[in-house]
Design an enzyme around this catalytic site. Structure first.
Site, PDB file in Angstrom:
ATOM      1  N   ALA A 160       1.218  -0.370   1.604  1.00 25.37           N
ATOM      2  CA  ALA A 160       0.812   0.582   0.567  1.00 25.37           C
ATOM      3  C   ALA A 160       2.008   1.459   0.258  1.00 25.37           C
ATOM      4  O   ALA A 160       2.929   1.578   1.078  1.00 25.37           O
ATOM      5  CB  ALA A 160      -0.357   1.436   1.059  1.00 25.37           C
ATOM      6  N   CYS A 161       2.011   2.087  -0.908  1.00 25.16           N
ATOM      7  CA  CYS A 161       3.170   2.888  -1.280  1.00 25.16           C
ATOM      8  C   CYS A 161       3.384   4.012  -0.272  1.00 25.16           C
ATOM      9  O   CYS A 161       2.454   4.469   0.391  1.00 25.16           O
ATOM     10  CB  CYS A 161       3.026   3.416  -2.707  1.00 25.16           C
ATOM     11  SG  CYS A 161       2.036   4.892  -2.885  1.00 25.16           S
ATOM     12  N   LEU A 162       4.622   4.460  -0.167  1.00 24.64           N
ATOM     13  CA  LEU A 162       5.004   5.426   0.858  1.00 24.64           C
ATOM     14  C   LEU A 162       4.278   6.762   0.723  1.00 24.64           C
ATOM     15  O   LEU A 162       4.163   7.507   1.696  1.00 24.64           O
ATOM     16  CB  LEU A 162       6.519   5.658   0.818  1.00 24.64           C
ATOM     17  CG  LEU A 162       7.385   4.433   1.150  1.00 24.64           C
ATOM     18  CD1 LEU A 162       8.856   4.764   0.955  1.00 24.64           C
ATOM     19  CD2 LEU A 162       7.126   3.941   2.558  1.00 24.64           C
ATOM     20  N   SER A 163       3.768   7.060  -0.466  1.00 23.63           N
ATOM     21  CA  SER A 163       3.052   8.333  -0.648  1.00 23.63           C
ATOM     22  C   SER A 163       1.765   8.387   0.167  1.00 23.63           C
ATOM     23  O   SER A 163       1.238   9.468   0.438  1.00 23.63           O
ATOM     24  CB  SER A 163       2.747   8.570  -2.125  1.00 23.63           C
ATOM     25  OG  SER A 163       1.975   7.522  -2.655  1.00 23.63           O
ATOM     26  N   SER A 164       1.277   7.231   0.603  1.00 21.66           N
ATOM     27  CA  SER A 164       0.056   7.197   1.418  1.00 21.66           C
ATOM     28  C   SER A 164       0.299   7.643   2.856  1.00 21.66           C
ATOM     29  O   SER A 164      -0.627   7.705   3.650  1.00 21.66           O
ATOM     30  CB  SER A 164      -0.535   5.786   1.418  1.00 21.66           C
ATOM     31  OG  SER A 164       0.330   4.885   2.096  1.00 21.66           O
TER      32      SER A 164
END
Length: 271
Positions: free
Chosen positions: A177-181
Protein backbone atom coordinates in the site's frame (compact mmCIF):
# COMPACT_ATOMS: atom_id res chain seq x y z
CA UNK A 1 -11.17 -25.16 -9.34
CA UNK A 2 -14.58 -25.13 -11.03
CA UNK A 3 -15.65 -22.16 -8.95
CA UNK A 4 -12.47 -20.31 -9.84
CA UNK A 5 -12.92 -21.12 -13.52
CA UNK A 6 -16.46 -19.69 -13.42
CA UNK A 7 -15.23 -16.49 -11.79
CA UNK A 8 -12.60 -16.12 -14.50
CA UNK A 9 -15.21 -16.62 -17.21
CA UNK A 10 -17.37 -13.98 -15.55
CA UNK A 11 -14.41 -11.57 -15.50
CA UNK A 12 -13.85 -12.13 -19.21
CA UNK A 13 -17.53 -11.47 -19.96
CA UNK A 14 -17.37 -8.21 -17.97
CA UNK A 15 -14.25 -7.10 -19.85
CA UNK A 16 -15.69 -8.07 -23.23
CA UNK A 17 -18.55 -5.59 -22.77
CA UNK A 18 -16.16 -2.65 -22.31
CA UNK A 19 -14.66 -2.42 -25.85
CA UNK A 20 -11.64 -0.45 -24.57
CA UNK A 21 -10.25 0.53 -21.18
CA UNK A 22 -7.51 2.43 -19.35
CA UNK A 23 -6.35 0.59 -16.23
CA UNK A 24 -4.96 2.27 -13.11
CA UNK A 25 -1.86 0.08 -13.03
CA UNK A 26 0.37 -0.04 -9.95
CA UNK A 27 2.25 -3.23 -10.82
CA UNK A 28 0.76 -5.01 -7.81
CA UNK A 29 -0.84 -8.46 -7.79
CA UNK A 30 -4.36 -7.29 -8.67
CA UNK A 31 -3.74 -4.64 -11.33
CA UNK A 32 -1.14 -6.82 -13.07
CA UNK A 33 -3.58 -9.71 -13.36
CA UNK A 34 -6.35 -7.35 -14.51
CA UNK A 35 -4.07 -5.90 -17.19
CA UNK A 36 -3.14 -9.38 -18.41
CA UNK A 37 -6.79 -10.47 -18.60
CA UNK A 38 -7.83 -7.24 -20.34
CA UNK A 39 -5.08 -7.61 -22.95
CA UNK A 40 -6.22 -11.17 -23.62
CA UNK A 41 -9.90 -10.24 -23.95
CA UNK A 42 -9.77 -6.79 -25.58
CA UNK A 43 -6.47 -6.89 -27.45
CA UNK A 44 -3.43 -4.65 -27.09
CA UNK A 45 -4.86 -1.78 -29.14
CA UNK A 46 -7.81 -1.44 -26.79
CA UNK A 47 -6.01 -1.43 -23.43
CA UNK A 48 -3.90 1.27 -21.79
CA UNK A 49 -1.96 0.86 -18.53
CA UNK A 50 -1.64 4.10 -16.57
CA UNK A 51 0.82 4.31 -13.67
CA UNK A 52 1.00 7.14 -11.16
CA UNK A 53 4.46 8.37 -10.18
CA UNK A 54 4.09 9.96 -6.75
CA UNK A 55 6.16 10.72 -3.67
CA UNK A 56 4.00 8.29 -1.70
CA UNK A 57 5.32 5.28 -3.70
CA UNK A 58 8.89 3.94 -3.81
CA UNK A 59 10.66 4.53 -7.12
CA UNK A 60 11.29 0.79 -7.55
CA UNK A 61 7.52 0.19 -7.73
CA UNK A 62 7.38 2.54 -10.72
CA UNK A 63 10.28 0.71 -12.40
CA UNK A 64 8.65 -2.66 -11.77
CA UNK A 65 5.36 -1.42 -13.27
CA UNK A 66 7.23 -0.24 -16.39
CA UNK A 67 8.90 -3.64 -16.83
CA UNK A 68 5.68 -5.59 -16.27
CA UNK A 69 3.76 -3.52 -18.82
CA UNK A 70 6.60 -3.87 -21.33
CA UNK A 71 6.84 -7.64 -20.83
CA UNK A 72 3.08 -7.97 -21.43
CA UNK A 73 3.26 -5.77 -24.52
CA UNK A 74 0.87 -3.19 -23.09
CA UNK A 75 0.80 0.47 -24.03
CA UNK A 76 1.97 2.24 -20.87
CA UNK A 77 1.49 5.84 -19.80
CA UNK A 78 2.99 7.57 -16.73
CA UNK A 79 1.21 10.35 -14.86
CA UNK A 80 2.60 12.52 -12.09
CA UNK A 81 0.29 13.15 -9.16
CA UNK A 82 1.01 15.66 -6.40
CA UNK A 83 -0.75 14.47 -3.26
CA UNK A 84 1.51 16.52 -1.00
CA UNK A 85 0.15 19.71 -2.60
CA UNK A 86 -3.32 18.75 -1.37
CA UNK A 87 -3.93 20.12 2.14
CA UNK A 88 -6.75 17.64 2.75
CA UNK A 89 -4.41 14.74 1.99
CA UNK A 90 -1.49 16.12 4.02
CA UNK A 91 -3.55 16.60 7.18
CA UNK A 92 -4.15 12.82 7.05
CA UNK A 93 -7.67 12.47 8.35
CA UNK A 94 -9.79 9.33 7.93
CA UNK A 95 -10.56 10.22 4.28
CA UNK A 96 -6.91 10.49 3.22
CA UNK A 97 -7.22 7.58 0.81
CA UNK A 98 -10.34 9.16 -0.70
CA UNK A 99 -8.47 12.38 -1.57
CA UNK A 100 -5.57 10.39 -3.02
CA UNK A 101 -7.73 8.14 -5.19
CA UNK A 102 -9.85 11.06 -6.37
CA UNK A 103 -6.77 12.80 -7.74
CA UNK A 104 -5.45 9.54 -9.24
CA UNK A 105 -8.70 8.66 -10.99
CA UNK A 106 -9.14 12.25 -12.22
CA UNK A 107 -5.78 12.02 -13.96
CA UNK A 108 -6.41 8.52 -15.37
CA UNK A 109 -9.82 9.63 -16.69
CA UNK A 110 -8.16 12.63 -18.35
CA UNK A 111 -5.63 10.39 -20.10
CA UNK A 112 -8.35 7.91 -21.13
CA UNK A 113 -10.45 10.68 -22.69
CA UNK A 114 -7.46 12.18 -24.52
CA UNK A 115 -6.45 8.80 -25.97
CA UNK A 116 -9.98 7.58 -26.75
CA UNK A 117 -10.46 4.76 -24.23
CA UNK A 118 -14.08 4.20 -23.16
CA UNK A 119 -13.68 3.14 -19.52
CA UNK A 120 -11.35 3.45 -16.56
CA UNK A 121 -10.72 0.34 -14.43
CA UNK A 122 -9.02 -0.29 -11.11
CA UNK A 123 -7.75 -3.48 -9.48
CA UNK A 124 -10.00 -3.58 -6.42
CA UNK A 125 -10.90 -7.18 -5.59
CA UNK A 126 -13.75 -8.82 -3.70
CA UNK A 127 -11.79 -8.93 -0.43
CA UNK A 128 -11.47 -5.13 -0.59
CA UNK A 129 -15.26 -4.96 -0.78
CA UNK A 130 -15.70 -7.14 2.32
CA UNK A 131 -12.87 -6.19 4.64
CA UNK A 132 -11.10 -3.19 6.15
CA UNK A 133 -11.85 0.49 5.74
CA UNK A 134 -11.37 1.61 2.13
CA UNK A 135 -12.53 5.21 1.49
CA UNK A 136 -10.73 5.10 -1.86
CA UNK A 137 -13.51 2.85 -3.13
CA UNK A 138 -15.96 5.72 -2.56
CA UNK A 139 -13.89 7.87 -4.94
CA UNK A 140 -14.02 5.07 -7.53
CA UNK A 141 -17.82 4.87 -7.29
CA UNK A 142 -18.27 8.63 -7.52
CA UNK A 143 -16.06 8.83 -10.61
CA UNK A 144 -17.64 5.76 -12.26
CA UNK A 145 -14.41 3.79 -12.25
CA UNK A 146 -15.16 0.12 -12.81
CA UNK A 147 -13.72 -2.69 -10.67
CA UNK A 148 -14.05 -5.88 -12.78
CA UNK A 149 -12.24 -8.13 -10.29
CA UNK A 150 -14.60 -7.12 -7.52
CA UNK A 151 -17.60 -7.46 -9.85
CA UNK A 152 -16.51 -11.02 -10.72
CA UNK A 153 -16.18 -11.74 -6.95
CA UNK A 154 -12.51 -12.60 -7.32
CA UNK A 155 -10.61 -12.69 -4.02
CA UNK A 156 -6.89 -12.08 -3.56
CA UNK A 157 -6.32 -15.85 -3.32
CA UNK A 158 -8.20 -16.35 -6.61
CA UNK A 159 -6.07 -13.71 -8.29
CA UNK A 160 -2.82 -15.18 -6.98
CA UNK A 161 -3.83 -18.67 -8.18
CA UNK A 162 -4.70 -17.47 -11.69
CA UNK A 163 -1.62 -15.23 -11.83
CA UNK A 164 0.50 -18.30 -11.11
CA UNK A 165 -1.22 -20.14 -13.97
CA UNK A 166 -0.36 -17.22 -16.25
CA UNK A 167 3.25 -17.28 -14.98
CA UNK A 168 2.96 -13.69 -13.85
CA UNK A 169 5.90 -12.78 -11.59
CA UNK A 170 3.54 -10.94 -9.25
CA UNK A 171 1.59 -14.06 -8.24
CA UNK A 172 3.39 -14.20 -4.87
CA UNK A 173 4.30 -10.51 -4.56
CA UNK A 174 3.69 -9.22 -1.01
CA UNK A 175 0.70 -6.96 -0.50
CA UNK A 176 1.67 -3.31 -0.77
CA UNK A 177 0.00 0.00 0.00
CA UNK A 178 1.20 3.55 -0.50
CA UNK A 179 3.62 4.85 2.11
CA UNK A 180 1.04 7.30 3.49
CA UNK A 181 -0.72 4.32 5.09
CA UNK A 182 2.18 4.03 7.55
CA UNK A 183 1.09 7.07 9.60
CA UNK A 184 -1.61 7.33 12.29
CA UNK A 185 -4.60 9.45 11.33
CA UNK A 186 -4.03 13.08 12.25
CA UNK A 187 -0.24 12.78 11.97
CA UNK A 188 0.62 15.20 9.14
CA UNK A 189 2.29 13.62 6.13
CA UNK A 190 5.56 15.23 5.03
CA UNK A 191 8.20 14.37 2.46
CA UNK A 192 10.76 13.86 5.24
CA UNK A 193 8.59 11.26 7.02
CA UNK A 194 7.85 9.48 3.73
CA UNK A 195 11.57 9.27 2.98
CA UNK A 196 12.29 7.85 6.44
CA UNK A 197 9.71 5.09 5.98
CA UNK A 198 10.91 4.40 2.44
CA UNK A 199 14.54 4.00 3.58
CA UNK A 200 13.51 1.78 6.49
CA UNK A 201 11.38 -0.51 4.31
CA UNK A 202 14.09 -0.76 1.65
CA UNK A 203 16.43 -2.00 4.37
CA UNK A 204 13.81 -4.53 5.54
CA UNK A 205 13.48 -5.90 2.01
CA UNK A 206 17.24 -6.50 1.92
CA UNK A 207 16.80 -8.66 5.03
CA UNK A 208 14.60 -11.02 2.97
CA UNK A 209 11.49 -10.34 5.05
CA UNK A 210 8.59 -11.18 2.75
CA UNK A 211 5.65 -9.31 4.29
CA UNK A 212 6.05 -6.38 6.67
CA UNK A 213 5.25 -2.74 7.42
CA UNK A 214 7.22 0.02 9.12
CA UNK A 215 4.66 2.23 10.89
CA UNK A 216 5.82 5.75 11.72
CA UNK A 217 4.60 7.24 15.02
CA UNK A 218 5.16 10.80 16.24
CA UNK A 219 8.44 12.17 14.85
CA UNK A 220 10.89 9.46 15.78
CA UNK A 221 9.28 6.09 16.58
CA UNK A 222 9.19 3.11 14.22
CA UNK A 223 6.80 0.23 14.92
CA UNK A 224 7.74 -2.79 12.83
CA UNK A 225 5.15 -5.38 11.82
CA UNK A 226 6.31 -8.75 10.43
CA UNK A 227 4.65 -12.14 10.15
CA UNK A 228 4.85 -14.13 13.43
CA UNK A 229 7.25 -16.66 11.87
CA UNK A 230 9.70 -13.83 11.11
CA UNK A 231 9.86 -12.50 14.69
CA UNK A 232 12.90 -14.66 15.62
CA UNK A 233 14.81 -13.32 12.59
CA UNK A 234 14.11 -9.76 13.69
CA UNK A 235 15.64 -10.46 17.09
CA UNK A 236 18.56 -12.21 15.45
CA UNK A 237 19.22 -9.12 13.28
CA UNK A 238 18.48 -6.72 16.14
CA UNK A 239 21.83 -4.89 16.18
CA UNK A 240 21.92 -4.26 12.41
CA UNK A 241 18.29 -3.17 12.47
CA UNK A 242 18.78 -0.71 15.32
CA UNK A 243 21.92 0.74 13.76
CA UNK A 244 20.20 1.34 10.40
CA UNK A 245 16.95 2.73 11.81
CA UNK A 246 18.81 5.13 14.10
CA UNK A 247 20.90 6.26 11.15
CA UNK A 248 17.65 6.98 9.29
CA UNK A 249 16.49 9.17 12.17
CA UNK A 250 14.42 6.95 14.47
CA UNK A 251 15.09 7.31 18.20
CA UNK A 252 12.80 4.44 19.23
CA UNK A 253 12.47 1.17 17.30
CA UNK A 254 9.74 -1.25 18.39
CA UNK A 255 8.61 -4.69 17.25
CA UNK A 256 4.83 -5.25 17.20
CA UNK A 257 4.14 -8.61 18.87
CA UNK A 258 0.78 -8.92 17.12
CA UNK A 259 2.65 -8.99 13.82
CA UNK A 260 1.82 -7.83 10.32
CA UNK A 261 -1.80 -7.12 9.45
CA UNK A 262 -3.15 -5.08 6.58
CA UNK A 263 -4.70 -1.77 7.59
CA UNK A 264 -3.56 -1.87 11.21
CA UNK A 265 -3.79 1.92 11.39
CA UNK A 266 -7.56 1.53 10.98
CA UNK A 267 -7.83 -0.36 14.27
CA UNK A 268 -8.41 2.92 16.10
CA UNK A 269 -11.55 3.63 14.07
CA UNK A 270 -14.92 2.91 15.61
CA UNK A 271 -17.27 0.62 13.72
Amino acid sequence: MEKLKNKFLKLKEILKELDSAAIAFSGGVDSTFLLKAALEVLGKDNVLAVTSCAETYPSEEEEEAKKLAQDMGAEHHLIYTTELDNESFVKNDQKRCYYCKKELFSEVIKVAEEKGFNYVLDGSNFDDHLHDYRPGMQAAREMEVKSPLKEAEMTKDDIRALSKEYNLPTWNKPAFACLSSRFPYGDQITINKLEMVDRAEKFMRKMNINQFRVRHHDQNTARIEVLPEDLPLMLEKRDKLLSKFKDIGYTYVTLDLEGYRSGSMNEVLEG
